[in-house]
Every structure is written in C-alpha cells, then in structure tokens.
Design a protein around this motif. Structure first.
Motif, PDB file in Angstrom:
ATOM      1  N   ARG A 243      29.996  29.507 -58.174  1.00  0.00           N
ATOM      2  CA  ARG A 243      29.006  30.274 -57.432  1.00  0.00           C
ATOM      3  C   ARG A 243      28.723  29.611 -56.093  1.00  0.00           C
ATOM      4  O   ARG A 243      28.573  28.395 -56.004  1.00  0.00           O
ATOM      5  N   LEU A 244      28.660  30.451 -55.073  1.00  0.00           N
ATOM      6  CA  LEU A 244      28.337  29.996 -53.733  1.00  0.00           C
ATOM      7  C   LEU A 244      26.835  30.128 -53.513  1.00  0.00           C
ATOM      8  O   LEU A 244      26.273  31.207 -53.647  1.00  0.00           O
ATOM      9  N   TRP A 245      26.198  29.004 -53.208  1.00  0.00           N
ATOM     10  CA  TRP A 245      24.775  28.981 -52.905  1.00  0.00           C
ATOM     11  C   TRP A 245      24.596  28.932 -51.392  1.00  0.00           C
ATOM     12  O   TRP A 245      25.124  28.021 -50.736  1.00  0.00           O
ATOM     13  N   LEU A 246      23.851  29.883 -50.853  1.00  0.00           N
ATOM     14  CA  LEU A 246      23.483  29.880 -49.441  1.00  0.00           C
ATOM     15  C   LEU A 246      22.031  29.451 -49.340  1.00  0.00           C
ATOM     16  O   LEU A 246      21.155  30.043 -49.989  1.00  0.00           O
ATOM     17  N   ILE A 247      21.776  28.416 -48.547  1.00  0.00           N
ATOM     18  CA  ILE A 247      20.489  27.721 -48.582  1.00  0.00           C
ATOM     19  C   ILE A 247      19.914  27.622 -47.176  1.00  0.00           C
ATOM     20  O   ILE A 247      20.624  27.275 -46.226  1.00  0.00           O
ATOM     21  N   ALA A 248      18.651  27.917 -47.041  1.00  0.00           N
ATOM     22  CA  ALA A 248      17.919  27.738 -45.786  1.00  0.00           C
ATOM     23  C   ALA A 248      16.631  26.988 -46.088  1.00  0.00           C
ATOM     24  O   ALA A 248      15.878  27.371 -46.987  1.00  0.00           O
ATOM     25  N   ASP A 249      16.413  25.916 -45.370  1.00  0.00           N
ATOM     26  CA  ASP A 249      15.198  25.112 -45.526  1.00  0.00           C
ATOM     27  C   ASP A 249      14.944  24.731 -46.984  1.00  0.00           C
ATOM     28  O   ASP A 249      13.823  24.802 -47.493  1.00  0.00           O
ATOM     29  N   GLY A 250      16.009  24.331 -47.661  1.00  0.00           N
ATOM     30  CA  GLY A 250      15.881  23.812 -49.014  1.00  0.00           C
ATOM     31  C   GLY A 250      15.834  24.840 -50.117  1.00  0.00           C
ATOM     32  O   GLY A 250      15.829  24.466 -51.299  1.00  0.00           O
ATOM     33  N   GLU A 251      15.822  26.126 -49.790  1.00  0.00           N
ATOM     34  CA  GLU A 251      15.723  27.173 -50.809  1.00  0.00           C
ATOM     35  C   GLU A 251      16.915  28.111 -50.728  1.00  0.00           C
ATOM     36  O   GLU A 251      17.289  28.558 -49.645  1.00  0.00           O
ATOM     37  N   SER A 268      24.787  38.033 -42.127  1.00  0.00           N
ATOM     38  CA  SER A 268      23.844  37.900 -41.027  1.00  0.00           C
ATOM     39  C   SER A 268      22.508  37.442 -41.576  1.00  0.00           C
ATOM     40  O   SER A 268      22.098  37.848 -42.672  1.00  0.00           O
ATOM     41  N   LEU A 269      21.806  36.611 -40.808  1.00  0.00           N
ATOM     42  CA  LEU A 269      20.529  36.073 -41.252  1.00  0.00           C
ATOM     43  C   LEU A 269      19.624  35.896 -40.047  1.00  0.00           C
ATOM     44  O   LEU A 269      20.045  35.356 -39.016  1.00  0.00           O
ATOM     45  N   ASP A 270      18.383  36.348 -40.182  1.00  0.00           N
ATOM     46  CA  ASP A 270      17.375  36.084 -39.161  1.00  0.00           C
ATOM     47  C   ASP A 270      16.876  34.656 -39.372  1.00  0.00           C
ATOM     48  O   ASP A 270      16.196  34.364 -40.352  1.00  0.00           O
ATOM     49  N   VAL A 271      17.231  33.767 -38.460  1.00  0.00           N
ATOM     50  CA  VAL A 271      16.893  32.357 -38.613  1.00  0.00           C
ATOM     51  C   VAL A 271      15.593  31.987 -37.893  1.00  0.00           C
ATOM     52  O   VAL A 271      15.226  30.813 -37.847  1.00  0.00           O
ATOM     53  N   SER A 272      14.892  32.962 -37.375  1.00  0.00           N
ATOM     54  CA  SER A 272      13.632  32.679 -36.700  1.00  0.00           C
ATOM     55  C   SER A 272      12.665  31.994 -37.661  1.00  0.00           C
ATOM     56  O   SER A 272      12.475  32.439 -38.799  1.00  0.00           O
ATOM     57  N   GLY A 273      12.067  30.890 -37.224  1.00  0.00           N
ATOM     58  CA  GLY A 273      11.133  30.156 -38.059  1.00  0.00           C
ATOM     59  C   GLY A 273      11.779  29.231 -39.063  1.00  0.00           C
ATOM     60  O   GLY A 273      11.074  28.538 -39.806  1.00  0.00           O
ATOM     61  N   ARG A 274      13.104  29.178 -39.106  1.00  0.00           N
ATOM     62  CA  ARG A 274      13.811  28.286 -40.024  1.00  0.00           C
ATOM     63  C   ARG A 274      14.314  27.059 -39.274  1.00  0.00           C
ATOM     64  O   ARG A 274      14.414  27.055 -38.043  1.00  0.00           O
ATOM     65  N   PRO A 300      24.249  20.965 -42.589  1.00  0.00           N
ATOM     66  CA  PRO A 300      23.606  22.173 -42.073  1.00  0.00           C
ATOM     67  C   PRO A 300      24.101  22.587 -40.696  1.00  0.00           C
ATOM     68  O   PRO A 300      24.560  21.759 -39.901  1.00  0.00           O
ATOM     69  N   ILE A 301      23.954  23.861 -40.418  1.00  0.00           N
ATOM     70  CA  ILE A 301      23.888  24.361 -39.049  1.00  0.00           C
ATOM     71  C   ILE A 301      22.407  24.429 -38.694  1.00  0.00           C
ATOM     72  O   ILE A 301      21.615  25.038 -39.419  1.00  0.00           O
ATOM     73  N   TRP A 302      22.032  23.778 -37.611  1.00  0.00           N
ATOM     74  CA  TRP A 302      20.626  23.657 -37.235  1.00  0.00           C
ATOM     75  C   TRP A 302      20.157  24.859 -36.438  1.00  0.00           C
ATOM     76  O   TRP A 302      20.952  25.514 -35.755  1.00  0.00           O
ATOM     77  N   VAL A 303      18.884  25.132 -36.522  1.00  0.00           N
ATOM     78  CA  VAL A 303      18.252  26.186 -35.730  1.00  0.00           C
ATOM     79  C   VAL A 303      17.395  25.517 -34.668  1.00  0.00           C
ATOM     80  O   VAL A 303      16.590  24.630 -34.975  1.00  0.00           O
ATOM     81  N   ALA A 304      17.578  25.904 -33.420  1.00  0.00           N
ATOM     82  CA  ALA A 304      16.807  25.317 -32.322  1.00  0.00           C
ATOM     83  C   ALA A 304      15.315  25.563 -32.538  1.00  0.00           C
ATOM     84  O   ALA A 304      14.908  26.650 -32.942  1.00  0.00           O
ATOM     85  N   GLN A 305      14.522  24.531 -32.281  1.00  0.00           N
ATOM     86  CA  GLN A 305      13.079  24.617 -32.462  1.00  0.00           C
ATOM     87  C   GLN A 305      12.394  24.703 -31.100  1.00  0.00           C
ATOM     88  O   GLN A 305      12.782  24.029 -30.150  1.00  0.00           O
ATOM     89  N   GLU A 306      11.376  25.541 -31.008  1.00  0.00           N
ATOM     90  CA  GLU A 306      10.653  25.696 -29.746  1.00  0.00           C
ATOM     91  C   GLU A 306       9.696  24.527 -29.534  1.00  0.00           C
ATOM     92  O   GLU A 306       9.170  23.956 -30.479  1.00  0.00           O
TER      93      GLU A 306
END
Length: 306
Positions: A243-251, A268-274, A300-306
């Motif tokens: 099984r392939l697990w796709l994980i964002a911010d530990g979940e 596709s994934l909305d990564v806003s806020g992640r 991980p692939i990182w998401v730019a933070q404001e």
C-alpha cells in the motif's frame, strides 16, 4: 575492527561492491583510525565516505565527510552544540542516530541544528516507528531534517553474525549531480534521497512535483513548492500487494492498495497551509498478524511558508 565491529574495512567494502552499492559510509565509535584503511581502498569502484559515530551516554550521532577526529565527551546540550558548530565549520554532515528506545535513544534536550536523522536503522521492526514519529514531529515544527537509513552493521560473514540483518539493510538512495563523495553529501544535504529496506529486493519510491503545470515534474524530494494546488507524481517499484501511503504534515491523506509491481500515480493537492508532502510504501512481511512494515520512504517535498 577499529571499535566494536568484527570485520575489516576491506571486508565491508568488498561486500558493498558485491551488493552493487555506489557509495558506502563507514563510521566507527569515537575514532577515525579506519580512515587510513578507507583511503588505501580509494581505487576500488565505489565511493567511500569517512565518518565517525560520536558516541555519548546521552545519544549517538554520525559525522560524514571529515578527515579528523571529533570530540565525543559531551555531557550536556552545550557541549553537543559545540560539536555541531565544529562539524559545520569543517563542512561535514552531522546526523542523529537511531532516536528510539533500543537505539540507544537520543537523550539530549536539543534536536535542532542537525542536517539529517537516521530515521530507519536496521530492520524496520527494530522500533523504527519511534524514530519516524520523532522525525515527523520535527518536520511539523519546521525543522528541515533529511531522513537517512543506516544498517549499523557490526558483523557480516566471514565474521560471526551478531544480528539478523546485513550491510545496506536499509539502503539510502540519492540523486547526486556527480559520482563523488562531495556529490553524495550534497544530495543528502538537499534531501534528494529516499530509503528502502535493501538494495536487492527491488523496492524504490520517488515523489516529484509539477509546480508550474508544464508536465515536467521538475521538483523532487527536498525541493520546495509554492502554495495552492500542486500536481504530484509518485513512482513505485516493488509495490505488488502493498500500500502506498501519501502523507502531509505527519498524517496520511490517502492510502492506495497496489496491484502491480511497478506503478506511477499522479494526484493534485492543495498544499496551502501545509508544510510538506511525502510518501511511504508499506506492506506485510513475515507473519501477517504482526502487521505492516515500511518497505520504502521518501524525504518530503517542502511547501514554502509565508
């Protein structure tokens, strides 16, 4: 044989070549006497990376890429921070080792400032889920720590085996710009790496991102994407009945059963806020009642933070 291992450096290197490894890091406890042996083998078809396992009563950490001895008599967070600064000034890499109950564990108060962490040491069932949880917690706090795997091998044939796993179990794979020690260490620093259970059993797992929608998937593990909806691609080998697990911010946000050995999945994934997106390949091993183990995991692939 320079600290608590039973093999010569040449025996370790010969086995690494037999396994088809492109590089091998050798770290003995609190000594660099093995560096001379590594230098004498530099003509062999493998990149040999010298290191030291800085071994204290409160935790272990690996240095890579230095040609000199590193102080190990650290009794508090201040002295460990001084070692961190020394290694950084010398251009080496420093990685927390096996931060789990049977590690020995990491008991220093500070976790910050390390470039990488041995998230997977030896066989997965050796409590590596504890290291994985600690790593994910650091990532969620914004610490961009690179996951690596290490076999922590102390004996292989012809020496008497001390443990059920061998060299390169697990294996760290890197995307290096050049086939050199500098290239390998630069790839680890950048997070352009994934980890599998071994080099022999056919598992691999890569996640990439198409940030600008041109279909090129130009961002890989360790790279950063902007906010909004991003297109991702995961490429799997050794996926049959796993099984392939796709994980964002530990979940996990999706768990996908795989019916083929080779698979490519786009989403596709909305990564806003992640903060990050990564992947794991999990499946049964041994007795089914013992549950799943991790067969491969990405950085991980990182998401730019404001």
């Amino acid at each position: 044989m320079h600290s608590d291992g039973l093999n010569t450096v040449r025996e370790l290197v010969d086995r690494a070549i037999e396994l088809g490894l492109d590089f091998l890091a050798v770290t003995d406890h609190n000594t660099n006497t093995h560096h001379e042996d590594l230098a004498a083998l530099s003509d062999l078809p493998i990149i040999l990376i010298p290191g030291e396992e800085v071994t204290t009563y409160w935790g272990h950490a690996n240095t890579w890429g230095l040609r000199e001895w590193v102080e190990y008599r650290c009794a508090d967070q201040g002295s460990m921070a001084a070692v961190q600064r020394f290694i950084a000034e010398k251009g080496g890499l420093f990685s927390i080792n096996h931060p789990k109950c049977v590690g020995p564990p990491w008991l220093f108060n500070g976790w910050e400032g390390f470039q990488s962490m041995e998230v997977w040491q030896a066989m997965w069932r050796f409590y590596n889920w504890e290291s994985l949880e600690r790593w994910d917690n650091l990532l969620q706090r914004g610490e961009r720590v690179v996951a690596v795997g290490g076999s922590d091998t102390h004996s292989i044939p012809p020496a008497e085996p001390r443990h059920p796993h061998g060299l390169a179990e697990p294996t760290t794979w890197v995307y290096a710009d050049e086939a050199s020690e500098a290239g390998v260490l630069a790839a680890i620093r950048a997070g352009h790496a994934f980890v599998t259970d071994s080099p022999e059993r056919g598992s691999s797992l890569v996640i990439s991102a198409d940030e600008n929608g041109d279909g090129r998937y130009e961002k890989m593990m360790g790279d950063e994407v902007g906010g909004g909806v991003v297109r991702f691609r995961v490429q799997v080998s050794g996926g049959f009945e796993r099984r392939l697990w796709l994980i964002a911010d530990g979940e996990p946000f999706d768990i996908i059963p795989l019916e083929t050995n080779e698979a490519t999945l786009d989403f596709s994934l909305d990564v806003s806020g992640r903060r990050y997106v990564r992947a794991e390949l999990r499946g049964r091993r041994g007795r089914p009642e013992r549950g799943e183990v991790v067969w491969a995991m990405t950085n991980p692939i990182w998401v730019a933070q404001e």
